[in-house]
Design a protein around this motif. Sequence first.
Motif, short mmCIF file in Angstrom:
data_model
loop_
_atom_site.label_atom_id
_atom_site.label_comp_id
_atom_site.label_asym_id
_atom_site.label_seq_id
_atom_site.Cartn_x
_atom_site.Cartn_y
_atom_site.Cartn_z
N ARG A 19 0.84 -1.20 0.00
CA ARG A 19 0.00 0.00 0.00
C ARG A 19 0.88 1.25 0.00
O ARG A 19 2.04 1.20 0.43
CB ARG A 19 -0.88 0.02 1.25
N GLY A 20 0.28 2.33 -0.45
CA GLY A 20 0.94 3.62 -0.31
C GLY A 20 2.21 3.73 -1.15
O GLY A 20 2.28 3.22 -2.27
N ILE A 21 3.22 4.36 -0.56
CA ILE A 21 4.43 4.67 -1.32
C ILE A 21 5.54 3.66 -1.08
O ILE A 21 6.56 3.69 -1.77
CB ILE A 21 4.95 6.08 -0.97
N ALA A 22 5.35 2.75 -0.12
CA ALA A 22 6.43 1.81 0.20
C ALA A 22 6.88 0.99 -1.02
O ALA A 22 8.08 0.78 -1.18
CB ALA A 22 5.99 0.87 1.33
N PRO A 23 5.95 0.53 -1.90
CA PRO A 23 6.42 -0.26 -3.05
C PRO A 23 7.45 0.47 -3.91
O PRO A 23 8.33 -0.16 -4.49
CB PRO A 23 5.14 -0.52 -3.85
N VAL B 286 12.48 -4.71 12.07
CA VAL B 286 12.71 -3.26 12.01
C VAL B 286 11.41 -2.48 12.19
O VAL B 286 11.33 -1.58 13.03
CB VAL B 286 13.38 -2.88 10.67
N ARG B 287 10.40 -2.84 11.40
CA ARG B 287 9.19 -2.02 11.38
C ARG B 287 8.53 -1.87 12.76
O ARG B 287 8.06 -0.77 13.07
CB ARG B 287 8.20 -2.57 10.36
N PRO B 288 8.50 -2.92 13.60
CA PRO B 288 7.85 -2.72 14.91
C PRO B 288 8.49 -1.60 15.72
O PRO B 288 7.85 -1.05 16.62
CB PRO B 288 8.03 -4.08 15.61
N HIS B 289 9.75 -1.28 15.43
CA HIS B 289 10.45 -0.31 16.26
C HIS B 289 10.64 1.04 15.58
O HIS B 289 11.39 1.87 16.07
CB HIS B 289 11.83 -0.87 16.65
N LEU B 290 9.98 1.25 14.44
CA LEU B 290 10.12 2.54 13.75
C LEU B 290 9.67 3.66 14.66
O LEU B 290 10.21 4.77 14.65
CB LEU B 290 9.31 2.56 12.45
N MET B 291 8.63 3.40 15.46
CA MET B 291 8.21 4.33 16.52
C MET B 291 7.94 3.45 17.73
O MET B 291 7.54 2.30 17.57
CB MET B 291 6.94 5.08 16.12
N GLN C 135 4.89 4.63 6.50
CA GLN C 135 5.17 4.54 5.07
C GLN C 135 6.34 5.44 4.70
O GLN C 135 7.25 5.02 3.99
CB GLN C 135 3.93 4.97 4.28
N TRP C 136 6.33 6.67 5.20
CA TRP C 136 7.41 7.60 4.86
C TRP C 136 8.73 7.15 5.44
O TRP C 136 9.76 7.19 4.76
CB TRP C 136 7.07 9.01 5.33
N ILE C 137 8.69 6.72 6.71
CA ILE C 137 9.95 6.31 7.34
C ILE C 137 10.54 5.11 6.60
O ILE C 137 11.72 5.07 6.26
CB ILE C 137 9.73 5.97 8.83
N GLU C 138 9.67 4.13 6.31
CA GLU C 138 10.20 2.91 5.69
C GLU C 138 10.69 3.19 4.26
O GLU C 138 11.75 2.71 3.85
CB GLU C 138 9.14 1.81 5.69
N THR C 139 9.93 4.00 3.53
CA THR C 139 10.37 4.34 2.17
C THR C 139 11.70 5.09 2.24
O THR C 139 12.60 4.87 1.42
CB THR C 139 9.30 5.20 1.48
N GLY C 140 11.83 5.96 3.23
CA GLY C 140 13.09 6.69 3.41
C GLY C 140 14.25 5.75 3.69
O GLY C 140 15.34 5.91 3.15
#
Lengths: 240, 360
Positions: free
Chosen positions: B160-164, B207-212, B333-338
């Motif tokens: 979803r979103g911009i991650a792809p 990683v993703r569980p700890h983005l925030m 989405q933004w953090i992961e895409t970054g």
Amino acid sequence: MTAVLEAHALGRKYGRRWALRECTVAVPAGRVVGLVGPNGAGKTTLLKLASGQLGPTTGDLAVLGGRPGNTPAQLARVGFVAQDTPVYPGLTVAEHLRLGARLNPRWDASLARERVARLGLAPGRRAGRLSGGQRAQLALTLGLAKRPELLILDEPVAALDPLARRDFLEGLGEAAAAHGLSVLLSSHLVADLERICDHMIVLVGSRVRLAGDVAGLLASRPGLGLEDVVLAAMHEGAGR
Amino acid sequence: MIWLTWRQFRGSAALTAAVLVVLVTALGLTGPDLAGEYAAGIAACVPAETCPDFFDRFFGAYDLLFLGLTLVVLLVPALIGLFWGAPLVTRELEAGTHLLVWNQSVTRRRWLAVKLGIVGLAAVAAAGVCGLAVTWWSGPLDRSAVPEMAQMAPVVFGARGIAPMGYAAFAFVLGVTVGMLVRRTLPAMALTLAVFVAVQAAVPLLVRPHLMPPVTGTFELGRENVDGIAAERGGSLHVFLRTSAVPGHPGAWVLSSDLADPSGRLGAGTAEGLAGPSSTVARSIPISTTSGPCGPSMGAATPGAHPCLDAINRLGYRQQASYQPLGRFWPFQWIETGLYALLTLGLAGFCLRWIRSRLS
């Protein structure tokens, strides 16, 4: 005699193996120079170093007074036709010329067009459908129309039949004469080189065993053909 | 150089564009109907207070399509890495044409930079179009999905979103890098796939569980977080606690969900080996199963059997959960895409260095 290529104690390692070692050689300007030597003597490595495809592990190398390699200016001054004369099978002859025009500031479009027409290469034909001789001629055309000061060819005719071989070397000789081009080409067949070279360098085990103008080499050993002279030098080198 | 790059790339670009046009057209034609059906269903279920049933029915009718499209979006970056990234350099090396093109008056570094730029942008665009079209189409389904398939759920989030777009850029440059190191197309493709799949599995898990920092909370037991209650005849009471939902935060990505006993101890009486992917089972709750609200008259496995749950709540048992709320979807989405963009730049820098010094 000014040199287009000067190597001093040049060496190149692949992993732990030395492909070229302690090579000291000078290639004179304005000549068609043949580089002969047995397989594994380091000919291809030397030519790749000269065109900047490889960097040296040890020693110094100057080509046209500059370091071979990675600046566009130096790349523009040296042409290189690789072993087996690779071309893009999916691109047409015309597209190869376009590639040359796009990637080379000194591209001579009329030379390329005329040469392709004279060779009878149909511009719309895909390079993958050309014969071996035609592909080699296309690769040579790219090398010549780039208008380099030094053109390096690595075993350009090794895979060609005798007729294509003669045509290729004749074309190369004519072009060199017409443009005052320095040429350095390697082969393990002396007969090929004899046809167009006026200077000969024999490389055995990275060492220069014999170097000189063809006329001089022949005069120094009366009664022997060039092939005999070269073979004698190779034996001498291998025997050490 | 731009002309040559385009000339060599236009075949696969045209093929990809054609496939994307078909996909986007199909989604564009069916999307409005799907949204209409959703709107009509909502209009009907709100007054009757039967929306959970509507969601189940609606999502159930389209779940295969939903999963299929999600899978497509997840696959696109992998395919780009395999078929655009890995062969970019190896194809030249195998045909020997690198010796032709690198001996024109263009440095190898520039050759690679233009190729990475143009094909990389195309990769991002292809994945972006595909991802955003599917995101738009799936909107009504995302709002009615079961908790395991909500937007924040690991599998769906990445589609979803911009991650792809971030994944596609990374997969492409990863393919180029592996190709340069391996130098042969097929092994490079295999290795690219293996590495990419490993990264795509590791990021949601590690990683993703700890983005925030996750939100933690304790919740009363109720219909939203209990799958069911069962009692063996005269034995202990089994409470099936959901691991993927917390009350009052629909669509949250639940990282942990445990039953806390009245003293706050976690995992109280959690049955070893009975914890499944969707629920954990607690069974040492000191409450009578022979009489009272949790007695035989309760009936087996009735979700939201309120008298018994009320009794358990009164004893002080709570769901203790940590979760990432749905509101963090776009920040994530933004953090992961970054992060993927940084990885991409790092690999690209490595490639530009390597092609100059090591590759011949």
